[in-house]
Design a protein around this motif. Structure first.
Motif, short mmCIF file in Angstrom:
data_model
loop_
_atom_site.label_atom_id
_atom_site.label_comp_id
_atom_site.label_asym_id
_atom_site.label_seq_id
_atom_site.Cartn_x
_atom_site.Cartn_y
_atom_site.Cartn_z
N LEU A 13 0.83 -1.22 0.00
CA LEU A 13 0.00 0.00 0.00
C LEU A 13 0.86 1.26 0.00
O LEU A 13 0.34 2.38 -0.01
CB LEU A 13 -0.93 0.01 1.21
N LEU A 14 2.17 1.09 -0.01
CA LEU A 14 3.08 2.25 -0.07
C LEU A 14 3.76 2.36 -1.43
O LEU A 14 4.69 3.13 -1.59
CB LEU A 14 4.13 2.14 1.04
N THR A 15 3.31 1.59 -2.40
CA THR A 15 3.86 1.69 -3.75
C THR A 15 3.13 2.79 -4.51
O THR A 15 2.18 3.39 -4.00
CB THR A 15 3.70 0.36 -4.51
N HIS A 16 3.57 3.03 -5.74
CA HIS A 16 2.98 4.14 -6.50
C HIS A 16 1.69 3.74 -7.21
O HIS A 16 1.11 4.55 -7.92
CB HIS A 16 3.98 4.66 -7.53
N ASP A 17 1.24 2.51 -7.02
CA ASP A 17 0.07 2.10 -7.79
C ASP A 17 -1.02 1.44 -6.97
O ASP A 17 -1.95 0.88 -7.54
CB ASP A 17 0.48 1.18 -8.94
N LYS A 18 -0.93 1.51 -5.65
CA LYS A 18 -1.97 0.84 -4.88
C LYS A 18 -2.44 1.74 -3.74
O LYS A 18 -1.65 2.28 -3.01
CB LYS A 18 -1.42 -0.48 -4.32
N LEU A 19 -3.76 1.87 -3.64
CA LEU A 19 -4.32 2.71 -2.59
C LEU A 19 -5.05 1.84 -1.57
O LEU A 19 -5.54 0.77 -1.90
CB LEU A 19 -5.33 3.69 -3.20
N ASP A 20 -5.12 2.34 -0.36
CA ASP A 20 -5.92 1.70 0.68
C ASP A 20 -7.38 2.06 0.45
O ASP A 20 -7.85 3.10 0.88
CB ASP A 20 -5.44 2.20 2.04
N THR A 21 -8.11 1.20 -0.24
CA THR A 21 -9.53 1.49 -0.51
C THR A 21 -10.43 0.94 0.59
O THR A 21 -11.57 1.37 0.72
CB THR A 21 -9.98 0.90 -1.86
N SER A 23 -10.39 1.62 3.58
CA SER A 23 -10.74 2.67 4.53
C SER A 23 -12.03 3.39 4.12
O SER A 23 -12.74 3.91 4.99
CB SER A 23 -9.60 3.68 4.67
N LEU A 41 -3.95 6.06 8.35
CA LEU A 41 -2.52 5.87 8.21
C LEU A 41 -2.27 4.61 7.40
O LEU A 41 -2.99 3.62 7.53
CB LEU A 41 -1.90 5.73 9.61
N VAL A 42 -1.25 4.65 6.57
CA VAL A 42 -0.77 3.45 5.89
C VAL A 42 0.65 3.19 6.39
O VAL A 42 1.50 4.09 6.35
CB VAL A 42 -0.76 3.60 4.36
N LEU B 19 -10.33 9.49 -1.87
CA LEU B 19 -9.03 8.95 -1.48
C LEU B 19 -7.94 9.96 -1.79
O LEU B 19 -8.07 10.77 -2.71
CB LEU B 19 -8.75 7.66 -2.26
N LEU B 24 0.11 8.74 -4.72
CA LEU B 24 0.65 7.79 -5.71
C LEU B 24 1.67 8.47 -6.60
O LEU B 24 2.75 7.94 -6.87
CB LEU B 24 -0.50 7.22 -6.57
N THR B 27 4.79 9.35 -4.62
CA THR B 27 5.57 8.14 -4.38
C THR B 27 6.34 7.73 -5.63
O THR B 27 7.54 7.42 -5.57
CB THR B 27 4.63 6.98 -3.97
N LYS B 40 2.14 6.81 5.04
CA LYS B 40 1.27 7.80 4.41
C LYS B 40 0.16 8.09 5.41
O LYS B 40 -0.47 7.16 5.93
CB LYS B 40 0.63 7.27 3.14
N LEU B 41 -0.07 9.36 5.65
CA LEU B 41 -1.07 9.73 6.64
C LEU B 41 -2.07 10.69 6.00
O LEU B 41 -1.70 11.52 5.18
CB LEU B 41 -0.36 10.42 7.82
N LEU B 212 0.76 -2.95 -13.17
CA LEU B 212 -0.37 -2.12 -12.78
C LEU B 212 -1.48 -2.32 -13.80
O LEU B 212 -1.33 -1.98 -14.97
CB LEU B 212 0.09 -0.65 -12.77
#
Lengths: 410, 410
Positions: A13-21, A23, A41-42, B19, B24, B27, B40-41, B212
């Motif tokens: 979830l800290l890469t450039h292509d994945k979001l925490d959805t 939440s 927070l991630v 979001l 992204l 990053t 990420k906060l 991706l």
């Protein structure tokens, strides 16, 4: 007792292509109980950082929701970090281990040794059964705090939220009624809108007002909280009518409908049809209109006339008019709308012509747009100037055109 | 010196429908320098929480990137909270104020009093010019930490990241050579693609491979890191040619270009023109093609023929053919392309007709689409079946149509 923090765990979830959805769903469900998410927070799969994050959250939020990191591998650290942050032990549960083994048997697979890691509970935790996966969630009460551990895969998380977490929270929290209004506004900028309605909404804290500005489109959410639904509605009524009056004509939706949905409903009510003639937007208006299911009832089609030649050939615009006024003119916008209406036999036709940039082929500054609208009663045009890059000019052009149609139809 | 934390500021990012997508892009850009995002906060517009979050980040990350909260309203607290967390003052900059006022004048608007809030800099900060908005970014060095404040709107943030933040960081960080390949693939699913190329890319850790998957579009990033550019390039060459060979015809871009850009380049090279005839996509293909600056050189225009009647009237499709084959057929797709080509005199014409759903008006299952392509040599059609909802059918339809055009033109 209604502040929450969500901590999503996982290096991916800290890469450039994945979001925490996850939440979003957790937030939506918490909001139904009047619980507000104050931080999200991630954190990666990092034991030290995760433990510190949980410790911090417990110091500031009433409810801490952890998602992910409950898998069977070495990287899955949520159980360990939570136990450490609470100063509790991890306790192996024979019962959960047997449940996991049973699940594997059901799918004719053998439970790997590492899956035993998923059978550890934080001391004092209540396991939350996870019918779609192997890792149970965990519900932990610590003083006046609640910590909830949920599995990361959305298909596992969602039923646990709805069936386990929310009912438990509901029992704990005092009852609360929530009533909302969801306005949408076109044709004004965020700061102008805020200057207009701030004197009303800043006078009260309840309902809470959130303003969300998109490209030429502003959403206003009012959310009132009270002990009863009637009281929440009464609180809304103290500001909502004033805001509606101030917004007047620019308010196009009271229920969150998009502009294309509103225009579609107006056409449907009148038994009318619409066609379009698009130059610089290249199909964006048609795309938006047809994004609404059932739009074939009122949208007949249209023309993408990107070049001058196509405006003449497909829409019958007089070449002399283009030569005299240029293609970016009120006269050509009107002729385009009239041509589209005549050639499709639609009730109304909407047109747009302009210079999207980045370079101007016509000598007319990029961002200069003309909107046209034709009906039985004749045709109208409006000039607009849109600052910004090509994408912005096109998007604001399409938005302004739809809003122009809304006003003309009405 | 390569750990970063991203803090996104704004209460709207804590709602159930929004979001933080800026992170992204930030990053991705930080990764090009070998900087890893560790946390990420998301924090609301809450002065106390924001200041605490910045303070915490400064204790644990080398680089703290703040996005959002630089607007002109009372809710925009990033400047204040950063100054407080650093124990510095906010200082009014006449120069920035004048720049903002000038920007308003340019668009014939008066600068509101509240916009002066945007002219405050944290003591010692270097302003980062924001050509697309009123709030400048800020670059602050504090001991061995860097704090970067960026505006929230993505259109403003992106150029500031690329033109201001990254070059400054690059100067500070010890050199690290990174070489990348950026492939794009159409016409296959993510799991099929992974099964195909995983045997190659999993053999090495450097370059790192990221896959991706978007709607009918897969991006493959290879990223090699080494002491020198030559060494990084050599690492890439150990896997890149094998991956290219496995992908073959499905690989449409080796530099990250979009499908519409690739098709545009092919048309331009050939001195050819294109027109479109869209039914179920309602303008989406035209919109994508014209999203490319300079597309007026090869895109002449087209037809949105949403109803059967429009297919007949605007494109000259034989009504008997529609009656016999239905509008969702290979024959009608070809006739649409031929009609568009004849009526616009374009070199090529691309068409799409199909049932987007959710309900089928034709009795043909939703997700059934036909693509048509016409050239001097005649016309071709292809049938595709797209599972999913209306939006997915339309998007995959447009993507497949563009890929069909790519293959036909070549």
């Amino acid at each position: 007792m209604r502040d929450a923090e969500i901590i999503a765990v996982g290096s991916e979830l800290l890469t450039h292509d994945k979001l925490d959805t996850n939440s979003l769903f957790v937030t939506e469900q918490l909001n139904t109980l009047g619980v507000e998410v104050r931080r999200k927070l991630v954190v990666g799969d990092d034991r030290v950082r995760l433990e510190a994050a949980i410790r911090h959250a417990l110091g500031h939020a009433d409810i801490v929701v952890l998602t992910g990191g409950l898998g069977p591998t070495e990287d899955d650290l949520t159980r360990d970090a939570t136990a450490a942050a609470l100063g509790r032990k991890l306790i192996f549960s024979e019962e959960i281990c047997e449940w996991i083994a049973e699940r594997f048997r059901k799918f004719n697979r053998t439970m790997a040794e590492i899956n035993k890691r998923q059978a550890y509970l934080v001391e004092g935790a209540e396991p939350l059964p996870n019918p779609r996966g192997t890792a149970p969630g965990q519900w932990i009460v610590s003083g006046d705090r609640v910590i909830v551990m949920l599995p990361g895969p959305p298909g596992e998380l969602k039923p646990l939220v709805v069936n386990e977490m929310i009912p438990r929270l509901q029992k704990m929290l005092p009852p609360l009624a929530i009533r909302t209004r969801f306005y949408r506004v076109a044709g004004m900028g965020e700061s102008d809108l805020d200057a207009l309605i701030a004197p009303v909404y800043t006078k009260v804290e309840n309902p809470a007002t959130t303003i969300l500005a998109g490209m030429g489109d502003i959403q206003i959410h009012l959310r009132a909280r009270a002990a009863t639904a009637e009281e929440a509605e009464r609180l809304l009524e103290q500001v909502a009518p004033q805001i509606e009056e101030l917004l007047g004509d620019r308010l196009y939706s009271r229920n969150g409908d998009t502009l294309e949905t509103v225009v579609g409903k107006m056409l449907r009510e009148r038994g009318a049809t619409l066609s379009v003639a698009e130059s610089c937007t290249g199909g964006m208006i048609g795309e938006r209109i047809t994004n609404v299911a059932g739009s074939s009832d009122y949208f007949v089609g249209g023309f993408l006339t990107y070049s001058d030649e196509m405006k003449v050939r497909l829409l019958g615009v007089d070449p002399a008019l283009i030569a005299e006024r240029t293609a970016v003119s009120a006269e050509v916008a009107r002729a385009m709308a009239e041509g589209a209406r005549a050639r499709t036999c639609s009730t109304y036709a909407l047109s747009i012509t302009g210079e999207a940039g980045p370079e101007s082929a016509t000598g007319i500054p990029a961002g200069t747009l003309f909107l046209g609208f034709a009906s039985e009663a004749g045709s109208e045009a409006r000039k607009i100037n849109v600052p910004g890059d090509r994408n912005r000019v096109r998007m604001l052009g399409a938005q302004s055109a739809l809003d122009f149609a809304r006003k003309q139809i009405r």
